[in-house]
Design an enzyme around this catalytic site. Structure first.
Site, short mmCIF file in Angstrom:
data_model
loop_
_atom_site.label_atom_id
_atom_site.label_comp_id
_atom_site.label_asym_id
_atom_site.label_seq_id
_atom_site.Cartn_x
_atom_site.Cartn_y
_atom_site.Cartn_z
N GLN A 130 17.40 26.07 27.45
CA GLN A 130 16.00 26.40 27.75
C GLN A 130 15.08 25.46 26.97
O GLN A 130 15.16 25.38 25.75
CB GLN A 130 15.71 27.85 27.36
CG GLN A 130 14.28 28.29 27.70
CD GLN A 130 14.02 29.75 27.35
OE1 GLN A 130 14.91 30.45 26.85
NE2 GLN A 130 12.81 30.20 27.58
N ASN A 134 17.25 29.59 32.61
CA ASN A 134 17.86 29.04 31.40
C ASN A 134 17.39 29.88 30.22
O ASN A 134 16.20 30.20 30.11
CB ASN A 134 17.45 27.58 31.22
CG ASN A 134 18.00 26.69 32.32
OD1 ASN A 134 19.12 26.89 32.77
ND2 ASN A 134 17.21 25.73 32.76
N HIS A 139 13.44 29.37 37.73
CA HIS A 139 13.41 28.20 38.62
C HIS A 139 13.85 28.67 40.00
O HIS A 139 14.90 29.32 40.13
CB HIS A 139 14.42 27.14 38.18
CG HIS A 139 14.17 26.52 36.84
ND1 HIS A 139 13.66 25.24 36.70
CD2 HIS A 139 14.38 26.98 35.59
CE1 HIS A 139 13.59 24.95 35.41
NE2 HIS A 139 14.01 25.98 34.70
N ASP A 183 7.31 22.71 39.71
CA ASP A 183 7.82 22.03 38.52
C ASP A 183 7.31 20.59 38.51
O ASP A 183 7.27 19.92 39.53
CB ASP A 183 9.36 22.05 38.52
CG ASP A 183 9.93 21.71 37.17
OD1 ASP A 183 10.51 22.60 36.52
OD2 ASP A 183 9.81 20.53 36.74
N ILE A 184 6.90 20.13 37.32
CA ILE A 184 6.33 18.79 37.19
C ILE A 184 7.38 17.71 37.44
O ILE A 184 7.04 16.58 37.79
CB ILE A 184 5.69 18.63 35.79
CG1 ILE A 184 4.63 17.55 35.78
CG2 ILE A 184 6.74 18.39 34.72
CD1 ILE A 184 3.78 17.57 34.51
N HIS A 200 10.89 31.78 32.42
CA HIS A 200 10.56 31.28 33.76
C HIS A 200 11.79 31.30 34.64
O HIS A 200 12.90 31.04 34.19
CB HIS A 200 9.96 29.87 33.70
CG HIS A 200 10.76 28.90 32.89
ND1 HIS A 200 10.73 28.88 31.52
CD2 HIS A 200 11.61 27.92 33.27
CE1 HIS A 200 11.53 27.93 31.07
NE2 HIS A 200 12.09 27.33 32.11
P1 5GP Z 1 13.80 24.90 31.19
O1 5GP Z 1 14.71 23.76 30.79
O2 5GP Z 1 13.04 25.43 30.01
O3 5GP Z 1 14.51 25.97 31.97
O4 5GP Z 1 12.78 24.29 32.22
C1 5GP Z 1 11.50 23.86 31.90
C2 5GP Z 1 10.92 23.22 33.13
O5 5GP Z 1 9.52 23.10 32.95
C3 5GP Z 1 11.45 21.83 33.43
O6 5GP Z 1 12.04 21.81 34.74
C4 5GP Z 1 10.21 20.94 33.34
O7 5GP Z 1 10.21 19.91 34.31
C5 5GP Z 1 9.07 21.92 33.55
N1 5GP Z 1 7.84 21.57 32.86
C6 5GP Z 1 7.70 21.22 31.56
N2 5GP Z 1 6.41 20.99 31.27
C7 5GP Z 1 5.71 21.24 32.41
C8 5GP Z 1 4.32 21.17 32.74
O8 5GP Z 1 3.45 20.87 31.91
N3 5GP Z 1 3.97 21.49 34.02
C9 5GP Z 1 4.91 21.85 34.95
N4 5GP Z 1 4.45 22.12 36.17
N5 5GP Z 1 6.21 21.91 34.68
C10 5GP Z 1 6.62 21.61 33.43
#
Ligand code: 5GP
Ligand code: ZN
Length: 116
Positions: A93, A86, A101, A30-31, A99
């Site tokens: 989400q 999420n 985590h 994760d970034i 995805h």
């Molecule tokens: P969500 O809230 O959709 O469950 O989580 C999305 C996750 O994607 C977040 O933890 C965010 O830091 C990660 N993320 C968003 N954009 C990028 C990206 O371009 N590269 C990577 N490696 N992670 C990302």
């Protein structure tokens, strides 16, 4: 889907630190990590969320879960981890490509959710 960030990572158009890959699954850091270990596991095929997944997606979803312990162990969380998926608006989400985590590290990740 060219406007999907995670599809662009699968296509190699956005860089990511990959930690696992096979023909239908990709895992990368994760970034913006929330814990020392924070890996995202995605199907290479675009599936928007668990709310839109179909029974045909069950095998790849099962494989993603079955890989989690191996990935967590290899990445520095050998003594357990937490899985978060999420889903949709209520699940907060942010990226509309399904995805998992995997969060963990040397120390417990803390309580599951803040109580009401
Ligand atoms: P969500 O809230 O959709 O469950 O989580 C999305 C996750 O994607 C977040 O933890 C965010 O830091 C990660 N993320 C968003 N954009 C990028 C990206 O371009 N590269 C990577 N490696 N992670 C990302
Ligand atoms: Zn996508």
């Amino acid at each position: 889907m060219s406007d999907c960030i995670f599809c662009r990572i699968v296509e190699g158009k956005i860089p990511a630190k990959k930690v696992y890959e096979d023909d239908e699954i990709l895992a990368f850091n994760d970034i913006n990590p929330a814990r020392p270990v924070h890996v995202l596991v995605i199907p290479k095929k675009h599936i928007t969320s668990l709310a839109t997944a179909t029974p045909d997606d069950a095998p790849v979803l099962g494989r993603m879960l079955a890989l989690a312990n191996r990935i967590a162990t290899e990445q520095g969380s050998p003594d357990g981890f937490r899985i978060i998926i999420n889903t949709g608006r209520v699940g907060n989400q942010e990226v509309a490509h399904l995805h998992i985590h995997i969060v963990g590290g040397p120390d417990p990740v803390g309580p599951m959710l803040k109580r009401l």
